[in-house]
Scaffold this motif. Structure first.
Motif, PDB file in Angstrom:
ATOM      1  N   ALA A  25       7.709  30.604 -11.894  1.00 32.11           N
ATOM      2  CA  ALA A  25       7.859  29.260 -11.342  1.00 32.11           C
ATOM      3  C   ALA A  25       6.527  28.585 -11.052  1.00 32.11           C
ATOM      4  O   ALA A  25       6.515  27.448 -10.581  1.00 32.11           O
ATOM      5  N   GLU A  26       5.429  29.240 -11.356  1.00 29.08           N
ATOM      6  CA  GLU A  26       4.122  28.688 -11.015  1.00 29.08           C
ATOM      7  C   GLU A  26       3.854  27.387 -11.768  1.00 29.08           C
ATOM      8  O   GLU A  26       3.926  27.326 -13.000  1.00 29.08           O
ATOM      9  N   ASP A  27       3.558  26.323 -11.014  1.00 28.40           N
ATOM     10  CA  ASP A  27       3.241  24.981 -11.535  1.00 28.40           C
ATOM     11  C   ASP A  27       4.366  24.396 -12.397  1.00 28.40           C
ATOM     12  O   ASP A  27       4.103  23.585 -13.288  1.00 28.40           O
ATOM     13  N   GLN A  28       5.605  24.781 -12.148  1.00 27.63           N
ATOM     14  CA  GLN A  28       6.760  24.216 -12.856  1.00 27.63           C
ATOM     15  C   GLN A  28       7.420  23.188 -11.941  1.00 27.63           C
ATOM     16  O   GLN A  28       7.584  23.452 -10.752  1.00 27.63           O
ATOM     17  N   PRO A  29       7.846  22.039 -12.464  1.00 26.06           N
ATOM     18  CA  PRO A  29       8.633  21.113 -11.639  1.00 26.06           C
ATOM     19  C   PRO A  29       9.968  21.754 -11.270  1.00 26.06           C
ATOM     20  O   PRO A  29      10.587  22.434 -12.086  1.00 26.06           O
ATOM     21  N   LEU A  30      10.410  21.541 -10.047  1.00 24.29           N
ATOM     22  CA  LEU A  30      11.594  22.211  -9.518  1.00 24.29           C
ATOM     23  C   LEU A  30      12.840  21.934 -10.354  1.00 24.29           C
ATOM     24  O   LEU A  30      13.598  22.843 -10.677  1.00 24.29           O
ATOM     25  N   GLY A  31      13.059  20.692 -10.751  1.00 21.70           N
ATOM     26  CA  GLY A  31      14.260  20.340 -11.514  1.00 21.70           C
ATOM     27  C   GLY A  31      14.283  20.963 -12.895  1.00 21.70           C
ATOM     28  O   GLY A  31      15.308  21.486 -13.336  1.00 21.70           O
ATOM     29  N   ARG A  32      13.156  20.923 -13.584  1.00 21.45           N
ATOM     30  CA  ARG A  32      13.083  21.496 -14.931  1.00 21.45           C
ATOM     31  C   ARG A  32      13.284  23.013 -14.882  1.00 21.45           C
ATOM     32  O   ARG A  32      13.970  23.592 -15.717  1.00 21.45           O
ATOM     33  N   LEU A  33      12.673  23.631 -13.883  1.00 17.29           N
ATOM     34  CA  LEU A  33      12.800  25.079 -13.725  1.00 17.29           C
ATOM     35  C   LEU A  33      14.247  25.470 -13.432  1.00 17.29           C
ATOM     36  O   LEU A  33      14.793  26.376 -14.046  1.00 17.29           O
ATOM     37  N   SER A  34      14.876  24.753 -12.513  1.00 14.33           N
ATOM     38  CA  SER A  34      16.231  25.137 -12.110  1.00 14.33           C
ATOM     39  C   SER A  34      17.252  24.868 -13.207  1.00 14.33           C
ATOM     40  O   SER A  34      18.225  25.622 -13.330  1.00 14.33           O
ATOM     41  N   THR A  35      17.055  23.859 -14.049  1.00 12.94           N
ATOM     42  CA  THR A  35      17.989  23.663 -15.168  1.00 12.94           C
ATOM     43  C   THR A  35      17.850  24.792 -16.174  1.00 12.94           C
ATOM     44  O   THR A  35      18.852  25.263 -16.719  1.00 12.94           O
ATOM     45  N   ARG A  36      16.619  25.253 -16.404  1.00 12.34           N
ATOM     46  CA  ARG A  36      16.403  26.368 -17.316  1.00 12.34           C
ATOM     47  C   ARG A  36      17.050  27.641 -16.794  1.00 12.34           C
ATOM     48  O   ARG A  36      17.711  28.375 -17.532  1.00 12.34           O
ATOM     49  N   VAL A  37      16.884  27.885 -15.496  1.00 15.32           N
ATOM     50  CA  VAL A  37      17.450  29.082 -14.882  1.00 15.32           C
ATOM     51  C   VAL A  37      18.979  29.010 -14.890  1.00 15.32           C
ATOM     52  O   VAL A  37      19.658  29.991 -15.207  1.00 15.32           O
ATOM     53  N   ALA A  38      19.540  27.844 -14.575  1.00 15.81           N
ATOM     54  CA  ALA A  38      21.000  27.690 -14.557  1.00 15.81           C
ATOM     55  C   ALA A  38      21.589  27.883 -15.952  1.00 15.81           C
ATOM     56  O   ALA A  38      22.669  28.467 -16.100  1.00 15.81           O
TER      57      ALA A  38
END
Length: 147
Positions: A25-38
């Protein structure tokens, strides 16, 4: 008469294969990261995706404390919580949540992107979020997922 069978494949719990995936998650925007994880949790990135079956992988998110929020979201974004008692609604900012528990931002964001039913609650058990780069799941031999 030509009898071509065009049956739709439907995965079952016994035919699904779960893997372990690490997402940094380092330096990732929260929304982009969470859509990828979901997407990975739900299994939508696999060809055998079936909407009512848990076909997703187990996801380990590391460096949750280094996730980015763009703009003024870090101080202005409000998270709402209610205990169920009258007048007991509480609001906290992303900064407050990050100070209290760095993993909660990612957990809340991913939970909001999953189905609101038994399947969604089952999928949340496949998510592990850690504030730092160390995790205790080396025995599962997780593979690192790049962007």
């Amino acid at each position: 008469m030509n009898t071509i069978s065009n049956k739709t494949y439907s995965a079952t719990p016994s035919t699904t294969h779960k893997e372990w995936v690490i997402v940094d998650a380092e330096d990732q925007p929260l929304g982009r990261l969470s859509t990828r994880v979901a997407t990975i949790l739900r299994g939508k990135n696999k060809p055998e995706f079936t909407p009512h079956i848990d076909t997703g992988d187990n996801v380990i998110v590391i460096n949750a404390e280094k996730v980015k929020l763009t703009g003024k979201k870090f101080t202005n974004k409000q998270y709402f919580r209610h205990t169920g008692y009258i007048g007991s609604e509480t609001f906290s900012t992303a900064k407050d949540l990050m100070e209290k528990d760095p993993t909660s931002l990612i957990t809340i964001a991913v939970k909001g992107m999953l189905p609101k039913n038994k399947l969604g609650r089952q999928l949340m058990k496949n998510l592990r979020v850690y504030a730092g780069p160390v995790h205790p799941h080396s025995a599962q031999k997780p593979e690192i997922k790049e962007n």
